[in-house]
Enzyme design. Structure first.
Site: not given
Ligand code: ATP
Length: 868
Positions: A328, A606, A610
């Site tokens: 990640d 996480d 997954d």
């Molecule tokens: P990684 O997979 O590396 O942990 P990540 O945390 O960006 O990356 P996701 O949690 O799937 O991956 O988030 C994907 C996208 O969704 C983010 O890039 C953001 O634009 C949006 N996002 C993440 N968290 C939130 C939230 N709490 N509320 C609204 N949008 C969110």
């Protein structure tokens, strides 16, 4: 306090019965109830008691042989022999018992590091506590991926479903709601309840604890009482099997020798019997499985010190052999300490200053950002705490950063929430419906492409480009939007096309410096690092370049992946290192594609979704801090600090453990072969034995439990991360090892017989010659140990030869023991030894050094050939 049928009564009544309030208990109440109800923990499975564990040590082929030998020697009234044999038996059992105990308690300690945590409300504030401290009446907050920490009566449920297989055997998730159900409904139909030990698969919930620990449903049926995990891995199991097989072979050989000696050689039975017993004892690698188990346990502890907690032991082997790490981005490669640095609205572009989560900072140029800040603060589940000027976040750090931003703008956040659509990495947005001074509003925040698409009346291309430009600078970008409403529920369909855009928010999340170093280390170790993130392609590529991934410029998004069939994917996946906007399903496909190319894959995760990818990976790694319980349960390893550097450290430790297992084997097998060959050759050649049977037993006892065990504690060798990963299917009993066994056994034979003959030629008595031969054998074993310690490089540097505390302790202990049996009169009588002259002693050590030189030169030639 055991409540009667909370599932059939309204939530408010349950709260009243439990003397609880929606805003949670006070700390004092919680402490009082904890004292009354006891910890929220199931009773431990009754592990085998000490006596049983001790007796189990006698259940071993070697011990049977020895016990039989003790009976025979006893009948022949050879009391010294009987005494020595019994001492060997007892020492073996005691050492096995102590070692096993240590290994088991090490594993137990590791498991306790994974104690579940729970988010509760205490006096209206959300805090995270150890799951064991929950009490009836606590208000627990749950979201998708959480493991339910106690039995709960739901007070609030949004899109909630739970997987209750451990209770009901039904693996399809069950929808949950707050409405009471029939009193006589079976467990699986009590939809107003969440049961301890089950998993929340989607939605969010708030519930009041009705039962904890043994009073829960799972406690009552005695579930979760999975037995103590076996301390074994495929490699150790394989060696265990091999050792057993070898033992039987050896017994067969010694039986033949005994028959041959008595009937063909006409030797006296009583002498011959002790000799063949000695052969059996020296040849059987009895200590091997136990020492390997210890090696594993030490490896598990070493990994835990490096923040990698082993959940499934075989992972300790597989993590050492990975050739690709899929990781990640957020929080693993980056710090996950976010700050809103830039916002863009139709009024222009603004830079935000300020450090950490403190709601203090400036906006330049000054402007009205209240609508944006209100949305950022309300569409938010995090909380900020000010602890003596240090601001910390409870919940998602990104949301914490948004709260800090709202604070900097001074947005009034006192609105009540009526409904919410929680964030889900599949739809990538979150929506809330609030009633506040600004009226009844739906606020939405999420990935720009998603949220911009939901806005009507907007220059999509313009804002899309602006979001892209922010992402290219490595900023994490969110789009915010809102719409007024009159209803008290969010209708997802009404969001599409019906929102008004409020602005873009760009957050910085800097790379972890230690992750940059760890990526470089992995590269040197022939391991490819790939980033698989849910974030935007631009952000991902920018961070990938900063982190030092091999090929940061080519990015494949989830949408790109959907267009590839499996064959094309297998081709692409080899060279592409950055995957953005991926879904959990993409992760699974990527692992499968990488494995299809023969690679051994470590995958991090996480989220609740997954789990399949983590299970599929050769080493599934879950995040300990931000990871869901669902991911942790599916994983082989859990990172206590979510840090990529800990993965690299785990690989290093995994390789070290494998090397040490190999070292233990490479030391034990040739030593056993050498010891037993000395006697077998003398017996067959009809010569006087270079060592008495009692002496052989002694050598075996003293060296087997010290020198062999020392290798379990070997630290990581210098070259460990400088060579490519081993092949997953590489056999441990390789041709190289067989050659090493033959070489060392032959040199042992030559050296021991050489010294023995030399002594007899000088006219020494037989006991003195035997004493010299035995000491030669022990010295050879010590030198062999120093040789084995360095398999990746030369042993002839000061650093390599210096050794560890353990090595020196055992060497000193053995030397002292050898001096004692050589020079102390009482021991001389027992072991039939005589004092050795100083010059002969020096000669013995010289022979050891010569042996060391020969095998070291042989290794250098072999390594040189391999390198070419
Ligand atoms: P990684 O997979 O590396 O942990 P990540 O945390 O960006 O990356 P996701 O949690 O799937 O991956 O988030 C994907 C996208 O969704 C983010 O890039 C953001 O634009 C949006 N996002 C993440 N968290 C939130 C939230 N709490 N509320 C609204 N949008 C969110």
């Amino acid at each position: 306090m055991q409540m009667k049928d909370p599932h059939s009564r309204p939530a408010a009544d349950c709260l009243a019965d439990l003397n609880a309030r929606p805003e949670g208990l006070t700390a004092t109440e919680a402490a009082e109830r904890l004292a009354m109800h006891g910890p929220n923990r199931l009773p431990e499975t009754q592990a085998r008691g000490p006596l049983l564990r001790f007796l189990a040590q006698f259940n071993n082929v070697l011990i049977y042989v020895l016990l039989a030998a003790a009976v025979v020697t006893g009948t022949l009234q050879h009391w010294i022999d009987t005494g020595v044999i019994m001492a060997v038996v007892l020492a073996n059992a005691v050492i096995g018992f102590v070692q096993e105990g240590k290994a088991e308690s090490a594993m137990l300690a590791i498991r306790q590091m994974l104690a579940p945590r729970a988010a509760v409300l205490r006096e209206g504030r959300r805090v995270t506590v150890n799951g064991a401290t929950l009490v009836p009446g606590d208000i627990v907050l749950l979201e998708a991926g959480d493991k339910v920490p106690a039995d709960l009566r739901l007070i609030e449920a949004r899109g909630l479903a739970a997987q209750e297989a451990i209770l009901t055997g039904e693996s399809v998730p069950v929808d949950k709601a707050t409405a009471p159900v029939a009193a006589d409904a079976p467990i699986g139909d009590r939809r107003s309840m969440l049961w301890s030990g089950t998993l929340v698969t989607q939605g969010t919930a708030r519930g009041v604890v009705t039962a904890t620990g043994p009073a829960t449903e799972i406690g009552r049926i005695g579930g979760l009482l999975a037995g103590v995990e076996q301390l074994t891995t495929p490699l150790v199991a394989q060696m265990d099997h091999f050792a057993r097989w070898l033992s039987f072979l050896i017994l067969l050989v010694v039986a033949l020798l005994l028959g041959w000696g008595v009937f063909v050689g006409h030797m006296p039975f009583s002498d011959l019997f002790m000799t063949v017993v000695a052969i059996a004892v020296s040849a059987i690698p009895e200590g091997l499985p136990a020492v390997m188990t210890i090696t594993l346990a030490i490896g598990v502890q070493a990994m835990a010190r490096r923040n990698a907690i082993v959940r499934r032991l075989p992972a300790i082997e597989s993590i050492g052999s990975v050739s690709v790490i899929c990781t990640d981005k957020t929080g693993t490669l980056t710090r996950n300490e976010m700050v809103v640095a830039r916002v863009e609205t139709s009024a222009g572009r603004f830079d935000i200053t300020g450090e950490g989560y403190a709601p203090r900072g400036d906006i330049s140029p000054p402007g009205d950002l209240s609508a944006l800040a209100l949305a950022a603060g309300l569409c938010n589940d995090a909380a900020l705490h000010d602890r003596n000027g240090v601001w910390t976040v409870e919940g998602d750090p990104m949301e914490g950063a948004l709260l800090a931003f709202a604070g900097k703008v001074g947005a009034p956040l006192g609105a009540s929430r009526l409904d919410a659509i929680p964030f889900d990495s599949r739809h990538r947005f979150m929506a809330v419906l609030t009633d506040g001074p600004a009226g009844r509003l739906i606020h939405v925040k999420g990935a720009p492409e998603r949220v911009l698409g939901m806005c009507g009346d907007l220059d999509y291309a313009l804002w899309h480009d602006r979001a892209e430009a922010m992402a290219r600078q490595g900023l994490r970008v969110l789009a915010l939007a809102e719409r007024p409403t009159t209803g008290d529920k969010i209708d997802p369909a009404a969001l599409e096309g019906g929102l008004t855009f409020t602005g873009l928010v760009g957050l910085i999340d800097p790379p972890r410096p230690e992750a940059i170093a760890a990526v470089a280390e992995c590269r040197a170790a022939g391991i490819r690092v790939k980033m698989i993130t849910g974030d935007h392609a631009g952000t991902a590529a920018a961070i990938a370049a900063q982190i030092g991934l091999q090929n940061p410029d080519r990015v494949l998004t989830g949408a790109d992946l959907d267009k590839l069939d499996d064959a094309q994917l297998a081709l692409e996946v080899a060279s592409v290192d950055v995957f953005a906007r991926t879904s959990p399903e993409d992760k699974l496909r990527l692992v499968t594609a990488l494995q299809a190319s023969g690679l051994s894959v470590a995958m991090t995760g996480d989220g609740v979704n997954d789990a399949p990818a983590l299970k599929r990976a050769d080493a599934g790694i879950a995040m300990g801090l931000k990871g869901s319980e669902a991911a942790k349960e599916a994983a082989d390893l859990v990172l206590a600090d979510d840090n990529f550097a800990s993965i690299a450290a785990a690989v290093r430790e995994g390789r070290t453990v494998y090397d040490n297992l190999k070292k233990v084997i490479s030391w034990t097998l040739p030593t056993n072969a050498g010891e037993s060959m000395v006697i077998i050759v003398a017996l067959i050649a009809g010569m006087s034995l270079p060592m008495t049977a009692v002496q052989i037993l002694w050598v075996n006892l003293i060296t087997g439990i010290t020198l062999g065990l020392a290798l379990a504690f070997e630290p990581t060798e210098k070259g460990t991360m400088a060579h490519p990963p081993r092949r997953r299917d590489a056999p441990i009993l390789s041709g190289e090892l067989v050659w090493h066994v033959v070489l060392v056994a032959t040199l042992f034979l030559a050296a021991v017989f050489g010294m023995f003959t030399y002594a007899l030629d000088r006219g020494y008595s037989l006991p003195l010659a035997q004493t010299i031969a035995m000491n030669t054998l022990v010295v050879l074993e010590i030198f062999h140990l120093f040789f084995i310690r360095n398999i990746h490089g030369t042993s002839l540097t000061w650093a390599a030869a210096r050794g560890t505390k353990v090595v020196w302790t055992v060497v000193i202990a053995i030397t002292a023991a050898q001096f004692a049996i050589t020079y102390v009169p009482v021991l001389q009588t027992v072991l039939g030894t005589e004092s050795v002259a100083l010059l002969d002693g020096i000669l013995i050590v010289g022979i050891g050094a010569a042996f060391f030189a020969i095998i070291e030169i042989e290794k250098q030639i072999r390594l040189g050939l391999q390198r070419r």
